[in-house]
Design an enzyme around this catalytic site. Structure first.
Site, PDB file in Angstrom:
ATOM      1  NE  ARG A 115      42.734 -33.632  69.536  1.00 24.39           N
ATOM      2  CZ  ARG A 115      42.561 -34.882  69.961  1.00 24.39           C
ATOM      3  NH1 ARG A 115      42.616 -35.886  69.111  1.00 24.39           N
ATOM      4  NH2 ARG A 115      42.333 -35.131  71.233  1.00 24.39           N
ATOM      5  CG  HIS A 142      45.038 -34.342  75.765  1.00 19.00           C
ATOM      6  ND1 HIS A 142      43.934 -33.521  75.550  1.00 19.00           N
ATOM      7  CD2 HIS A 142      44.698 -35.566  75.237  1.00 19.00           C
ATOM      8  CE1 HIS A 142      43.000 -34.208  74.920  1.00 19.00           C
ATOM      9  NE2 HIS A 142      43.433 -35.446  74.723  1.00 19.00           N
ATOM     10  CD  GLN A 145      42.455 -38.253  78.186  1.00 16.64           C
ATOM     11  OE1 GLN A 145      42.013 -38.152  77.054  1.00 16.64           O
ATOM     12  NE2 GLN A 145      41.957 -39.101  79.061  1.00 16.64           N
ATOM     13  CG  ASP A 237      49.148 -41.671  75.065  1.00 17.10           C
ATOM     14  OD1 ASP A 237      48.350 -42.193  74.263  1.00 17.10           O
ATOM     15  OD2 ASP A 237      49.558 -40.487  74.939  1.00 17.10           O
ATOM     16  CB  CYS A 277      44.375 -40.668  76.894  1.00 18.29           C
ATOM     17  SG  CYS A 277      45.738 -41.121  75.802  1.00 18.29           S
ATOM     18  NE  ARG A 305      38.793 -35.780  77.354  1.00 16.64           N
ATOM     19  CZ  ARG A 305      39.369 -35.763  76.137  1.00 16.64           C
ATOM     20  NH1 ARG A 305      39.858 -36.871  75.621  1.00 16.64           N
ATOM     21  NH2 ARG A 305      39.495 -34.623  75.467  1.00 16.64           N
TER      22      ARG A 305
HETATM   23  N1   CP Z   1      41.850 -39.184  74.310  1.00 17.82           N
HETATM   24  C1   CP Z   1      41.565 -38.426  73.239  1.00 17.82           C
HETATM   25  O1   CP Z   1      41.872 -37.227  73.198  1.00 17.82           O
HETATM   26  O2   CP Z   1      40.906 -39.097  72.269  1.00 17.82           O
HETATM   27  P1   CP Z   1      40.655 -38.544  70.787  1.00 17.82           P
HETATM   28  O3   CP Z   1      41.996 -38.446  70.131  1.00 17.82           O
HETATM   29  O4   CP Z   1      39.756 -39.569  70.167  1.00 17.82           O
HETATM   30  O5   CP Z   1      39.997 -37.202  70.895  1.00 17.82           O
HETATM   31  N1  NVA Z   2      49.734 -38.822  72.896  1.00 14.51           N
HETATM   32  C1  NVA Z   2      48.637 -39.043  71.965  1.00 14.51           C
HETATM   33  C2  NVA Z   2      47.345 -38.775  72.624  1.00 14.51           C
HETATM   34  C3  NVA Z   2      46.129 -38.951  71.780  1.00 14.51           C
HETATM   35  C4  NVA Z   2      44.859 -38.673  72.506  1.00 14.51           C
HETATM   36  C5  NVA Z   2      48.841 -38.150  70.743  1.00 14.51           C
HETATM   37  O1  NVA Z   2      49.222 -36.985  70.910  1.00 14.51           O
HETATM   38  O2  NVA Z   2      48.642 -38.629  69.628  1.00 14.51           O
END
Ligand code: CP
Ligand code: NVA
Length: 318
Positions: A115, A142, A145, A237, A277, A305
């Site tokens: 990540r 993502h 997701q 989101d 998400c 997930r």
């Molecule tokens: N939706 C998602 O990726 O959640 P987190 O940021 O908690 O991993």
């Molecule tokens: N768009 C958000 C998604 C988090 C799961 C981010 O990147 O912070």
């Protein structure tokens, strides 16, 4: 009387991913995506059949950003498939070049789940790692997701129904992945976003090409009401993604008319579901009433997930 027993994906998946990595949604072929969704449904139904499928395999999670769902579901997925996970938080490549990080970690594990802030970081890790790299969220995509999202939509409406998915909000990483994955599966997709917050134009061009192949309709509008009209799923989101905190004031102002509230949700079909998400900023991109309504599917989506990522690990690592 004869009964038809539906065929099930084998506990040791017959279809392995053809590419080594999942950095963007398009790294899965159409066949792989279809198979993954079948496998995810099977894993969800018969989890114990897969309890030893990744025995002796390990994954490393390298996370530059906070996470609840992604971290826990990958760690649990590895464990429940008989494997192991280790977690490392902080800047990937903060202390040494990414090419060194990749060539250390790939000696210890069978897969790297990363990540990151910049999508270039997962690309660079994948360039150097001999173990598969999975993008667990970058500033561009993502993909994990999106797998859970389409699994959730299919559970509610079936694979055959021509659904309309309306993403209302920022043309961001989550929107990119959902747009690509939904239109590949033939789902109509409409993005409603303010001026200045459009998705990446290259992603839109790719999605247009995929939509013309699948027969899906793809639309982008600056009118949230038009986006929501007749949708089977309304998705939103956060307005400020991780790493964009300095833009908070400008974003909150621009996105206010795009809040998913009861009035906007009422424009969708009566059986429409609400998706997010998560994490959410309740009272900003969506109201508490919508998030708590009986048509909110956000926790099914979060559950999926786990199942979708189990299927992914099975196809990539077993
Ligand atoms: N939706 C998602 O990726 O959640 P987190 O940021 O908690 O991993
Ligand atoms: N768009 C958000 C998604 C988090 C799961 C981010 O990147 O912070």
């Amino acid at each position: 009387m004869t009964t038809t027993v539906p065929s099930r994906p084998a506990a040791n998946p017959i279809l392995k991913t053809s590419g080594p990595d999942l950095l963007r949604d398009l790294d899965l072929t159409d066949d792989e995506l279809g198979y993954l969704l079948e496998l995810a449904a099977d894993v969800k139904r018969f989890p114990s059949d897969y309890a030893q499928a990744l025995r002796g395999k390990s994954i490393a999670l390298l996370f530059e950003k906070p996470s609840l769902r992604t971290r826990l579901t990958f760690e649990l997925a590895a464990k429940q498939l008989g494997g192991n996970s280790v977690f490392c938080e902080g800047p990937v490549g903060g202390r040494e070049p990414l090419k060194d990080v990749a060539r250390n970690v790939d000696r210890w594990v069978n897969g790297i789940v990363a990540r990151v802030f910049s999508h270039d970081t997962v690309e660079e890790l994948a360039r150097w790692s001999s173990a598969p790299v999975i993008n667990a969220l970058s500033d561009m995509y993502h993909p994990c997701q999106a797998l859970a999202d389409v699994q959730t939509i299919r559970e509610r409406f079936g694979a055959q129904e021509k659904v309309k998915v309306a993403f209302i909000g920022d043309g961001n990483n989550v929107a990119h992945s959902l747009m690509i994955t939904a239109v590949r599966l033939g789902m109509n997709f409409t993005l409603g976003c303010p001026q200045g917050f459009l998705p990446n134009p290259e992603v839109v061009v790719q999605a247009e090409g995929l939509a013309s192949l699948s027969g899906a309709a793809l639309a982008i509008t600056h009118d949230p009401r038009a986006a929501a009209e007749g949708a089977h799923a309304i998705y939103t989101d956060v307005w400020v993604s991780m790493g964009q905190e300095r833009e908070t004031a400008r974003r909150k102002k621009a996105f206010q008319p795009f809040q998913v509230n009861e009035e906007l949700f009422a424009l969708a079909r009566p059986d429409a579901i609400f998706l997010h998400c998560l994490p959410a900023r309740r009272g900003e991109e969506a109201t508490d009433a919508v998030m708590e309504s009986d048509r909110s599917a956000i926790f099914d989506q979060a559950e999926n997930r786990l199942h979708a990522q189990k299927a992914l690990l099975l196809m990539m690592l077993s």
